[in-house]
Design an enzyme around this catalytic site. Structure first.
Site, short mmCIF file in Angstrom:
data_model
loop_
_atom_site.label_atom_id
_atom_site.label_comp_id
_atom_site.label_asym_id
_atom_site.label_seq_id
_atom_site.Cartn_x
_atom_site.Cartn_y
_atom_site.Cartn_z
N GLY A 32 5.91 2.68 -13.22
CA GLY A 32 5.29 3.74 -12.45
C GLY A 32 3.78 3.64 -12.47
O GLY A 32 3.07 4.62 -12.65
N ALA A 33 3.27 2.41 -12.24
CA ALA A 33 1.84 2.15 -12.42
C ALA A 33 1.05 2.17 -11.12
O ALA A 33 -0.08 1.69 -11.08
CB ALA A 33 1.64 0.81 -13.12
N THR A 34 1.63 2.74 -10.06
CA THR A 34 0.93 2.70 -8.78
C THR A 34 0.12 3.95 -8.49
O THR A 34 -0.62 4.00 -7.51
CB THR A 34 1.94 2.48 -7.63
OG1 THR A 34 2.91 3.54 -7.64
CG2 THR A 34 2.65 1.14 -7.78
N SER A 35 0.23 4.97 -9.34
CA SER A 35 -0.53 6.20 -9.13
C SER A 35 -0.60 6.98 -10.43
O SER A 35 0.07 6.65 -11.41
CB SER A 35 0.12 7.07 -8.03
OG SER A 35 1.41 7.51 -8.46
N GLY A 36 -1.43 8.01 -10.44
CA GLY A 36 -1.48 8.95 -11.56
C GLY A 36 -1.75 8.31 -12.90
O GLY A 36 -2.56 7.39 -13.04
N ILE A 37 -1.06 8.80 -13.93
CA ILE A 37 -1.26 8.33 -15.29
C ILE A 37 -0.93 6.85 -15.42
O ILE A 37 -1.59 6.10 -16.13
CB ILE A 37 -0.43 9.18 -16.28
CG1 ILE A 37 -1.03 10.59 -16.36
CG2 ILE A 37 -0.40 8.53 -17.66
CD1 ILE A 37 -0.20 11.56 -17.16
N GLY A 38 0.09 6.39 -14.71
CA GLY A 38 0.47 4.99 -14.80
C GLY A 38 -0.62 4.06 -14.30
O GLY A 38 -0.93 3.04 -14.94
N SER B 35 7.18 14.68 -22.16
CA SER B 35 6.62 15.95 -21.73
C SER B 35 6.91 17.04 -22.75
O SER B 35 7.95 17.03 -23.40
CB SER B 35 7.23 16.35 -20.37
OG SER B 35 6.99 17.70 -20.09
N TYR C 48 14.87 18.28 -14.86
CA TYR C 48 13.69 17.50 -15.26
C TYR C 48 13.51 17.57 -16.78
O TYR C 48 13.28 16.54 -17.43
CB TYR C 48 12.44 18.05 -14.57
CG TYR C 48 11.16 17.37 -15.02
CD1 TYR C 48 10.80 16.12 -14.55
CD2 TYR C 48 10.32 17.99 -15.95
CE1 TYR C 48 9.64 15.49 -14.98
CE2 TYR C 48 9.15 17.36 -16.38
CZ TYR C 48 8.81 16.12 -15.90
OH TYR C 48 7.67 15.49 -16.34
#
Length: 269
Positions: A15-21, A147, A172
């Site tokens: 998940g490295a394409t946005s946000g924290i990643g 989380s 979630y």
């Protein structure tokens, strides 16, 4: 945060394409690591690496775009096999990819509730398949981006897909509890971390205000540093080690979750 060099180390960030990643990938690369940048599609992964080269001044040779849609377990298997073949030694796996559960109950083609699969089951499968690369030399570790909402959760053992009673926040939270429990698996040294409420697509689950994604990523990157000692199964709230939910460290729960996850992904626990 320590600024020691990570040169020579190889890290996979899901998940490295946005946000924290994306920010995690940037910070790791800035400290010299080779970063395997995972995205849902090849186009998204390539766009992320291009962005890091263009805006952060990172050498393109430090970044490797990879893709797999975690809503399809066959793609997770293909990703794992590709990594083991091309990177037989992996220093760190950052299990970061995540999604908010949808408003309506949704199953993947594999038959699992989509948030449970994308947030947990895919990472369970990926971690199991990458074990040879992570343990090829001493010191390999896994960092699960979890989380604080895991504390509100319970795993519905007889109905993990929540077909009988579905609520998106509960779905979630269950996925985050499972990811936190999985950090106590003894096969690979692992920890989980709540990076704080950050300004990402998941912020509405926590409130209206959050810190920057870069601040959240710094807490993840700290745990990737071999100079930071970790204990298997530890849970961090940002940079502070705290006790997770009681269920997250119970041996019976760890064994039960491994059995359930192994059955759902077709992988021996």
């Amino acid at each position: 945060m320590s600024s020691s060099s990570l040169s020579g180390r190889t890290v996979l960030v899901t998940g490295a394409t946005s946000g924290i990643g994306l920010e995690t990938a940037r910070l790791l690369a800035e400290r010299g690591a080779t970063v395997l940048v995972h995205g849902r599609t090849a186009e998204e992964a390539r766009a992320a690496t291009d962005r890091l080269v263009a805006t952060a001044g990172i050498e393109a040779a430090q970044l490797r775009p990879l893709c797999a849609d975690f809503a399809h377990l066959d793609e997770v298997k293909q990703l794992a096999h590709q990594i083991v073949r091309e990177h037989p030694h992996l220093d760190v796996l950052v299990n970061n990819a995540g999604m908010a559960a949808p408003e309506r109950h949704t199953l993947t083609a594999d038959g699992n509730e989509i948030a449970f699969q994308v947030n947990f089951l895919a990472h369970y499968l990926l971690t199991c398949l990458l074990e040879p690369a992570l343990t090829s030399e001493p010191g390999g570790r896994v960092v699960n981006v979890s989380s604080s909402l895991h504390r509100t959760a319970s795993i519905q053992w007889s109905d993990p897909n929540r077909a009988r009673r579905y609520a998106r926040l509960a779905a979630y939270a269950q996925s985050q509890l499972a990811l936190t429990v999985f950090a106590a698996d003894p096969r690979v040294t692992a920890v989980s971390v709540h990076p704080g409420a950050c300004e990402t697509s998941l912020l509405p689950l926590y409130g209206h205000q959050g810190r920057s994604a870069a601040e959240g990523a710094a807490h993840v990157v700290r745990l990737c540093d071999p100079g930071v000692e970790i204990v298997n199964g530890a849970y961090y709230d940002r940079d502070e080690r705290v006790a997770p939910a009681t269920a997250a460290t119970e041996e019976r729960t760890v064994r039960r979750l491994n059995k359930l996850a192994g059955e759902l992904v077709g992988q021996d626990a």
